[in-house]
Design an enzyme around this catalytic site. Structure first.
Site, PDB file in Angstrom:
ATOM      1  N   ASN A 234       0.893  -1.164   0.000  1.00  0.00           N
ATOM      2  CA  ASN A 234       0.000   0.000   0.000  1.00  0.00           C
ATOM      3  C   ASN A 234       0.928   1.211   0.000  1.00  0.00           C
ATOM      4  OD1 ASN A 234      -2.461  -1.474   0.127  1.00  0.00           O
ATOM      5  ND2 ASN A 234      -2.071  -1.853   2.299  1.00  0.00           N
ATOM      6  N   GLU A 315      -8.201  -3.388  -3.099  1.00  0.00           N
ATOM      7  CA  GLU A 315      -8.490  -2.769  -1.800  1.00  0.00           C
ATOM      8  C   GLU A 315      -8.334  -1.244  -1.838  1.00  0.00           C
ATOM      9  OE1 GLU A 315      -7.633  -6.367   1.304  1.00  0.00           O
ATOM     10  OE2 GLU A 315      -5.911  -5.102   0.835  1.00  0.00           O
ATOM     11  N   LYS A 383      -0.654 -14.876  -3.792  1.00  0.00           N
ATOM     12  CA  LYS A 383      -0.696 -15.373  -2.417  1.00  0.00           C
ATOM     13  C   LYS A 383      -0.944 -16.875  -2.397  1.00  0.00           C
ATOM     14  CE  LYS A 383      -2.133 -11.138  -0.075  1.00  0.00           C
ATOM     15  NZ  LYS A 383      -3.020 -10.488   0.905  1.00  0.00           N
ATOM     16  N   ASP A 388      -6.692 -14.966   1.820  1.00  0.00           N
ATOM     17  CA  ASP A 388      -5.706 -14.027   2.365  1.00  0.00           C
ATOM     18  C   ASP A 388      -4.977 -14.590   3.578  1.00  0.00           C
ATOM     19  OD1 ASP A 388      -4.230 -11.772   2.764  1.00  0.00           O
ATOM     20  OD2 ASP A 388      -5.851 -10.590   3.622  1.00  0.00           O
ATOM     21  N   GLU A 416      -0.162 -12.113  10.719  1.00  0.00           N
ATOM     22  CA  GLU A 416      -1.385 -11.313  10.724  1.00  0.00           C
ATOM     23  C   GLU A 416      -2.584 -12.114  11.207  1.00  0.00           C
ATOM     24  OE1 GLU A 416      -2.423  -9.663   6.914  1.00  0.00           O
ATOM     25  OE2 GLU A 416      -4.403  -8.995   7.581  1.00  0.00           O
TER      26      GLU A 416
END
Lengths: 725, 725
Positions: A234, A315, A383, A388, A416
């Site tokens: 990002n 996103e 991925k 995710d 995460e």
């Protein structure tokens, strides 16, 4: 020299005081005993260095030798019996040994370590094509010394040579690019970071260089990592400003001696946002020129710059689709700009939009039509699973589905979705599960590993990425055992045929000690830890039951006013009074199962043949459905959550028994986090079972330890955590 | 009549809506089936009432009969076959049956229920000397109907009669005075109360009478309680003001029909504080006169007033020692004032000062020299153990040591030290353990029960007190199962030979249901619960490890600047690197063990013969001392704490299985509290083991579930609780 000593001093002081805070990672080089040093000297009596000065490999060997033996590296001027000869193909001596042809097959990073006769002496040769290969060879040798010298008085038992005291090692990495993705923001925070703020002190750069930059490069080199994306996918356009590029240059110069290439995440709208252009349309010539100029600027500063990582149209981030262009249009435009400098574009396939279309199938539908349309210096970064980084996902169906496009797997090293830095979860089994998955794209045996490492499709580019778990914490990774995931990613990137067992064994012995009474139970704990996390978090194919935003802890009930449906757990578990799970079948479901090759498509599509670990990923299953165990689905779910809790309690027992084998600081840090994990496991179990029970309307089997929490109380828990640290 | 209906309406509405909130206690009178009603009518076809109107016993029988059978009580005008005849010795019919002589032996509260022939009819007679006896007889009959009719179609199997359909019951209570102590403050708070504020609405009294006053009296009468001390032993002088006495009078009038006498706790300095005198010296004539006048005032308002309860020279309260007088001087002065009205003084022996003298021995040393010096209407009220209502204490050595003074045991029903209203702890085993303890004061068999109930020493006064756990909560006691402790205290006060098993069985069947699948496991859980609490809180003789002030949760480390040593846990556990426990032995310790009679004195004094449940009460024991199990003391401590945790988890399993047998509200209330108890047990275990481990310096045995808390975090817990609710 004075400066060198001074910085050595700075480096040594903290490591002496905080000797066992974990800051040395797996590079502890614990001193060998006199007997062990003697054993070593029987194999390596002296070292003949065939490289000019300033070779990192040699510096590392010298440093480690001193640490291990207490003595200086015994440098020899000429060949003797049991000499270790180190050199690249440029060395006359190496050439005289007839290794040149073989060295050409090793690429830039491969190496050999081989015992052979030369002029009547039995010598061991470390040879490679270039300096990087020597570096990896030295770290390989040092690892072997650490692993095997203390446990045996000769190297014979462990080496590949056919007779005692011999080496016969040849290694070439599985992937050309073995890269870490740092989700580090320019303000020093790290998205999904759990080990303190960013290592990169952007404010201090380029003028001031933290000593940890070099340590970081060294640690990566020691496990074969050769690339790093410094900033968050990002991405802020700011990273491409000249001021920041100067900082990046400074880091690149620290990393270069360790073979680490620097890459940057770029924001697709940089031409407009940073360059002041009116558009960032990839087909606009001004835009194309802007990127070409930027590439030229970058390579002027950093000649070995690696390339760009791009998260586009995902996103909320900008991308080519904003201008009616395809992902290929966007990626190729960047690839063209980098091409003159051998730079590459890693284009992320992690795209999905809020729509009626099953999120799990969107990336496949978006990218497969573009197969063959990407430049040769573009690689799609995929991925491991279609959603995710969940505790368990089936592999992404993109693997195997794009034969004319280079694909690289992206794993998450940072936890995460796996308890952040509080839970001990060894991730090699997760990585390996994906790499070993058979896609059947070219018949049986078409594993994700082979699809991506060039064995199956001869792409010029092969790569593998891991989202880093590194921060400025003294121990780098927050949890002492999280270091193992950094280590494991590097080792698997180097050799995707290594097993989680072997990697854990290596890591434990280097990071802690060699004692069997320690190594075996700790290894067993590590190997069981990922499955335990799946059990107490999301067994049987459940996914994304996490709390909103920070993803720590359970919120299967989560509702957020106005939130995208596909960001809420109910989108994924779909629990109702009839059953639970996401129907992705061909007949009644989202049809996402159809993205897999036969026989997987058929196996996953049918309730009876779908592996139970993916059951609720592919099917909405009645609560009373009979599982292979004979239990109903509901009972099986209960027993599995309970098993997870019991497993973590078992880890606590295992670790507590290890107290006498570990320094106090690391012992207590791990012990303390296991307590949290143990409580969290109960939290997960209670939250999920009590919530799903409101649908199943069946009792939790009475032989299971009962919930200790109230559903209503659990629903009120709102942790004060952000999505970055 | 209209008023009566109105108040009946008020009473019934909530009980219909909240039918199973626990407000009906054990007086639920669940309707019998038609078959059961038929069975009952075979034993009692009609009722011949030999008492005039307004007899509470008859009213209760009528009410219960209607509830149980759905029909009015079948009142008969003359004897018929299977008539139930109810009357006191005044009844002509009773007299004609030749029971007068026997009735004289029953005292005011005893009764008979006997099946006999009269004029050709087989009848069952309920007879007593006075009305109270009839009341207790009716509640006995109703209990038996509830307990046995549903489980058998005739009464024969359970009654004492020699042939079917016959009763032969004669009961005389163990203690003349069976009294509750309310630690209720005049501001509505309750010291150590965990079921809401005080039932007594002092602000509304005497004008307004809560309907719960009558329900309270009725519940007490149903289990044989005949006295209540309305206010806290830490007494405000204000209670003796005329304004408050008017309020007390109003309560006394509600309680009188149920045989409940009212008593008050008095502040010893009332003459000065309330009366304005310059002293409260018991030998001062003005003071004596003030008390005489006050007694006259009280009895003018409440002719059946019971007397005073006094806590004097204890924990900062005033007393005769403030004026250089003895406890006997103080008690006797009050006794003299009450004597003309047959009032009594209950003088608490719970005294200790901050001194070098072992707190456990102080009451004995203070009171035994005064034996024989108290008036006949004084009774010493002695807590069951020598410290203060701990989960386990040996009995107080005062029992048996004062043969010329009436002594009454004081038990705590409210769970000050047993998890407040969160923990399910059935206390009958604790009460019974004390009552059954052999003091050996007159040789073997001199139990605390016999020492206090008049069997051993013929005191005119016998009494037993329980500190109430009653508040204004809908279910009266906070925890549904805390009702069982009120019930058990009453039943044991009535008959100290009853077993905890029998009492639990009675309570469960009346409070919940009769189903064996429910009764047996729940009873087992209740019977194990006190030992479980000892295990997870303070096993092996440990005591007073509680948090400062509120006494909820563990604080074995507690230090409070300036606090009295004997109010801190370390005073009691005395843990150090050598061992743990309070040395009360004769040779090396406080010598408190010497207050027990032989053979206890010798048994307790020696490490090898001291019962392990009192080990750390009497001895400072080395950590590696070998216990009977073969384990070291430290390991035994660990295993015992762990056992306690597992026991509570077992209770959760037991209760969860009972869901289908219990109404939802009570099921969930108990389930919810068991969750808290389960978490608290782990809290206790972790806190005590981690803290004591800092002294023992030994590992917690590795087969035990590991701590999930950090000692440092536990030390930071400061609950926002007061010592009153």
């Amino acid at each position: 020299m004075k400066n060198f000593l001074y910085s050595l001093f700075l480096f040594l002081i903290p490591t002496l005081i905080y000797a066992e805070d974990g800051s040395k990672l797996w590079l502890r080089y614990q001193p060998l005993s006199a007997k062990q040093v003697k054993s070593l000297s029987m194999v390596i009596s002296s070292v003949l260095i065939e490289e000019p000065g300033d070779c990192t490999a040699i510096t590392e060997l010298q440093y480690a030798w001193k640490q291990l033996t207490g003595k200086e590296l015994p440098v020899a001027a000429s060949l003797k019996d049991y000499s270790l000869v180190i050199g690249t193909e440029k060395s006359k001596l190496i050439q005289s040994l007839g290794l040149q042809k073989e060295l050409q097959t090793l690429g830039s990073d491969g190496f050999i370590i081989r015992t052979m006769k030369s002029k009547g002496n039995r010598i061991t040769v470390i040879a490679s094509k270039g300096e990087n290969g020597l570096l990896y060879a030295v770290f390989n040798l040092l690892r072997n010394i650490q692993l095997y010298v203390p446990s045996s008085n000769i190297l014979r038992t462990i080496q590949l040579g056919s007779s005692p005291f011999t080496f016969d090692i040849k290694e070439v990495p599985s992937y050309k690019i073995r890269i870490l993705n740092h989700w580090d923001n320019l303000d020093g925070t790290i998205e999904r970071g759990y080990a303190g703020h960013s290592l990169w002190k952007w404010d201090e750069l380029p003028g001031k260089l933290s000593p940890r930059y070099k340590e970081y490069a060294r640690a990566n080199a020691s496990i074969g990592i050769n690339g790093t994306v410094l900033n968050n996918v990002n991405a802020s356009p700011e990273i491409l400003s000249n001021a920041y590029l100067q900082k990046v240059k400074a880091l690149a110069e620290v990393f270069r001696p360790y073979g680490i290439h620097v890459y940057l995440s770029v924001n697709f709208s940089s031409p407009a946002a940073l360059g002041g252009l009116s558009t960032s349309d990839p087909l606009n010539e001004g835009v194309q020129q802007w990127w070409k100029d930027k590439a030229k600027e970058i390579y002027g500063l950093i000649p070995d710059f690696g390339g760009f990582l791009v998260k586009a149209n995902s996103e909320g981030l900008p991308g080519p689709q904003d201008f009616g262009r395809t992902h290929a249009d966007g990626a190729n435009m960047l690839a063209d700009a980098l091409k003159p400098y051998n730079g590459i574009v890693m284009w992320r396939a992690f795209v999905y939009k809020s729509s009626m279309e099953d999120r799990a199938g969107q990336a496949y539908n978006e990218f497969t039509p573009l197969d063959g349309k990407f430049r040769s210096n573009v690689i799609l970064q995929v991925k491991n699973g279609p959603i995710d980084f969940q505790p368990r996902e089936p592999f992404s169906p993109l693997f195997g589905a794009m034969t004319r496009t280079a694909l690289m797997p992206e794993f998450q090293i940072t936890q995460e979705y796996l308890g952040a830095s509080n839970h001990l979860v060894y991730l090699a089994p997760l990585y390996k599960e994906c790499l070993e998955s058979d896609t059947y794209c070219s018949g049986e045996g078409s594993t994700v590993a082979w699809v991506t490492d060039g064995k199956l499709f001869p792409h010029p580019l092969t790569a593998i990425a891991g989202v880093a778990n590194i921060g400025e914490d003294a121990n780098w990774c927050g949890h002492q055992f999280a270091q193992a995931n950094w280590y494991a990613f590097g080792r698997l990137a180097w050799n995707n045929e290594l097993t989680p067992e072997v990697i854990a064994d290596e890591w434990i012995k280097q990071t802690f000690n060699q004692q069997k009474e320690f190594v075996e139970p700790v290894k067993e704990m590590m190997l069981a830890s990922r499955e335990a996390a799946v059990n107490y978090m999301m067994p049987l194919g459940l996914h994304h039951l996490f709390a909103w935003g920070h993803h720590y802890g359970p919120e299967p009930w989560c509702t957020v006013p106005g939130a995208r449906a596909d960001w809420l757990p109910s989108y994924y578990h779909k629990a109702d009074t009839l059953g639970i799970g996401f129907d992705r079948t061909l007949d009644t479901g989202s049809k996402a199962v159809g993205q897999y090759f036969v026989p997987l498509r058929n196996d996953y599509n049918k309730l009876k043949t779908c592996p139970e670990q993916y059951l609720l990923w592919f099917h909405h299953v009645p609560w009373k459905y009979k599982m292979k165990s004979g239990q109903t689905l509901w009972n099986e779910l209960c027993y599995t959550y309970d098993k997870g809790v019991q497993q973590v309690r078992g880890f606590q027992k295992t670790w507590d028994k290890m107290e006498s084998f570990v320094d106090a600081q690391r012992f207590h840090e791990v012990q303390s986090r296991l307590k949290i994990q143990s409580k969290d496991a109960v939290w997960w179990k209670d939250a999920c079972l009590l919530y799903f029970q409101t649908f199943s309307r069946q009792p939790i089997p009475y032989d299971i330890e009962r919930p200790v929490n109230e559903l209503d109380s659990l629903k009120k828990i709102k942790l004060n955590l952000l999505h970055h640290n």
